[in-house]
Design a protein around this motif. Structure first.
Motif, PDB file in Angstrom:
ATOM      1  N   ASP A   1     -40.778 -35.931  14.503  1.00 59.57           N
ATOM      2  CA  ASP A   1     -41.266 -35.018  15.426  1.00 59.57           C
ATOM      3  C   ASP A   1     -42.792 -35.093  16.556  1.00 59.57           C
ATOM      4  OD1 ASP A   1     -39.876 -33.073  14.091  1.00 59.57           O
ATOM      5  OD2 ASP A   1     -40.732 -33.220  12.617  1.00 59.57           O
ATOM      6  N   LEU A   2     -43.484 -35.706  15.643  1.00 61.57           N
ATOM      7  CA  LEU A   2     -44.778 -36.553  16.186  1.00 61.57           C
ATOM      8  C   LEU A   2     -44.057 -36.705  17.653  1.00 61.57           C
ATOM      9  CD1 LEU A   2     -46.987 -38.234  13.619  1.00 61.57           C
ATOM     10  CD2 LEU A   2     -47.207 -35.451  15.130  1.00 61.57           C
ATOM     11  N   LEU A   3     -43.265 -37.899  17.488  1.00 60.26           N
ATOM     12  CA  LEU A   3     -42.693 -38.498  18.937  1.00 60.26           C
ATOM     13  C   LEU A   3     -42.136 -37.777  20.696  1.00 60.26           C
ATOM     14  CD1 LEU A   3     -41.884 -41.519  17.352  1.00 60.26           C
ATOM     15  CD2 LEU A   3     -43.905 -41.213  19.226  1.00 60.26           C
ATOM     16  N   SER A   4     -41.212 -36.396  19.978  1.00 59.35           N
ATOM     17  CA  SER A   4     -40.170 -35.799  20.337  1.00 59.35           C
ATOM     18  C   SER A   4     -40.458 -34.763  20.873  1.00 59.35           C
ATOM     19  CB  SER A   4     -39.059 -36.111  20.362  1.00 59.35           C
ATOM     20  OG  SER A   4     -38.569 -36.133  19.197  1.00 59.35           O
ATOM     21  N   ASP A   5     -41.277 -33.919  19.575  1.00 60.92           N
ATOM     22  CA  ASP A   5     -41.497 -32.364  19.117  1.00 60.92           C
ATOM     23  C   ASP A   5     -42.516 -31.595  19.386  1.00 60.92           C
ATOM     24  OD1 ASP A   5     -40.262 -29.841  18.967  1.00 60.92           O
ATOM     25  OD2 ASP A   5     -39.942 -29.838  17.167  1.00 60.92           O
ATOM     26  N   ARG A   6     -43.287 -32.410  19.863  1.00 60.85           N
ATOM     27  CA  ARG A   6     -45.111 -32.057  20.434  1.00 60.85           C
ATOM     28  C   ARG A   6     -44.959 -30.414  21.042  1.00 60.85           C
ATOM     29  NH1 ARG A   6     -47.829 -37.675  22.536  1.00 60.85           N
ATOM     30  NH2 ARG A   6     -47.334 -38.450  21.825  1.00 60.85           N
ATOM     31  N   GLU A   7     -44.092 -30.148  21.564  1.00 63.05           N
ATOM     32  CA  GLU A   7     -44.642 -28.639  21.772  1.00 63.05           C
ATOM     33  C   GLU A   7     -44.660 -27.678  20.872  1.00 63.05           C
ATOM     34  OE1 GLU A   7     -45.567 -25.527  24.670  1.00 63.05           O
ATOM     35  OE2 GLU A   7     -45.460 -28.017  25.245  1.00 63.05           O
ATOM     36  N   LYS A   8     -43.521 -27.521  19.841  1.00 70.52           N
ATOM     37  CA  LYS A   8     -43.862 -27.255  18.366  1.00 70.52           C
ATOM     38  C   LYS A   8     -44.920 -27.666  17.380  1.00 70.52           C
ATOM     39  CE  LYS A   8     -41.161 -25.743  14.667  1.00 70.52           C
ATOM     40  NZ  LYS A   8     -39.774 -26.429  13.606  1.00 70.52           N
TER      41      LYS A   8
END
Length: 258
Positions: free
Chosen positions: A131-138
């Motif tokens: 999540d930290l690497l790919s889902d930063r917008e959330k």
């Protein structure tokens, strides 16, 4: 008598000029003025332009209303899947209520900075590495909500929060590199196997066609010889029919009696 009146008028005028000079204030377009009279909040917030205060009684504090860029120092934490990371961010915020920004909190910049650091560490502990690497917008939205909730009472509005960089240990970087390499190798093998399967189907179809027309195999052999000869090779390799080997093998097993 006239001279005394002129002197008194001059003294009064000079005192008036000194009073106006000490009472005059100028608030810039991007600022708002908050007046404290004998320590208490007095009146409404002063807008940009020229304004007057009572000398020695009022104190005018100017509050910057521009958007402030506040870098958040890198915070080290352990993700939910037990990976140690260092994450830094940046917070964009502005003051929307100058009076509350001075009265409700001692230093709103320091308060926002500390809240941002605490919220960032909390986000790290609640998130997975992916999540930290790919889902930063959330994650940015969740971090903005965590900072904005207490900041509303301080007269501060959080405009945007961005996670800048995620630093991983060297061992984790090497592991991720090996994983990516293994995944690419797996996909390459799957593609090669699929190509072999498709080629085998086409070859089987060609074999069925040639079995129905034996002359086609001879024509294919001649085409191969022509293709090899066109390369100007000194050595020419011709395929040896397997049927001839079988014939010779049978001939050895059953020699002809004279």
């Amino acid at each position: 008598m006239l001279q005394e009146l002129l002197a008194a008028a001059a003294a009064t005028g000079g005192a008036g000029v000194v009073y106006v000079a000490s009472a005059a204030r100028v608030v810039k377009q991007y600022e708002r003025g908050v007046v404290f009279r004998l320590g208490r909040l007095a009146g409404q917030t002063r807008g940009p332009g020229f304004t007057m205060v009572v000398p020695f009684v009022d104190r005018l504090h100017k509050v910057n209303m521009q958007i402030i860029t506040l870098p958040v120092p890198a915070q080290e934490g352990i993700t939910r899947d037990n990976v140690t990371v260092r994450v830094d961010a940046v917070v964009y915020f502005k003051v929307v209520d100058a009076a509350n920004a001075l009265v409700r909190v001692e230093d709103y910049r320091f308060a926002v900075s500390q809240m941002a650091q605490t919220s960032l560490r909390s986000i790290i502990g609640k998130s997975d590495l992916d999540d930290l690497l790919s889902d930063r917008e959330k994650l940015n939205q969740g971090l903005e909500l965590m900072i904005d909730s207490p900041a509303v009472g301080w007269g501060v509005q959080i405009d945007r929060v961005e996670i800048k960089d995620v630093s991983l240990p060297d061992t984790m970087k090497r592991s991720m590199a090996r994983q990516a390499e293994a995944d690419r190798e797996r996909r390459a093998r799957v593609i090669n196997a699929d190509a072999e399967l498709q080629a085998s189907k086409v070859l089987a179809e060609a074999a069925r066609e040639m079995s129905e027309t034996p002359a086609a195999l001879q024509l294919r052999l001649l085409q191969t010889v022509v293709a090899v000869a066109a390369e100007k090779n000194s050595t020419l390799v011709l395929p040896f029919p397997v049927e001839l080997l079988r014939f010779l093998e049978k001939a050895q097993e059953h020699p002809v009696e004279r």
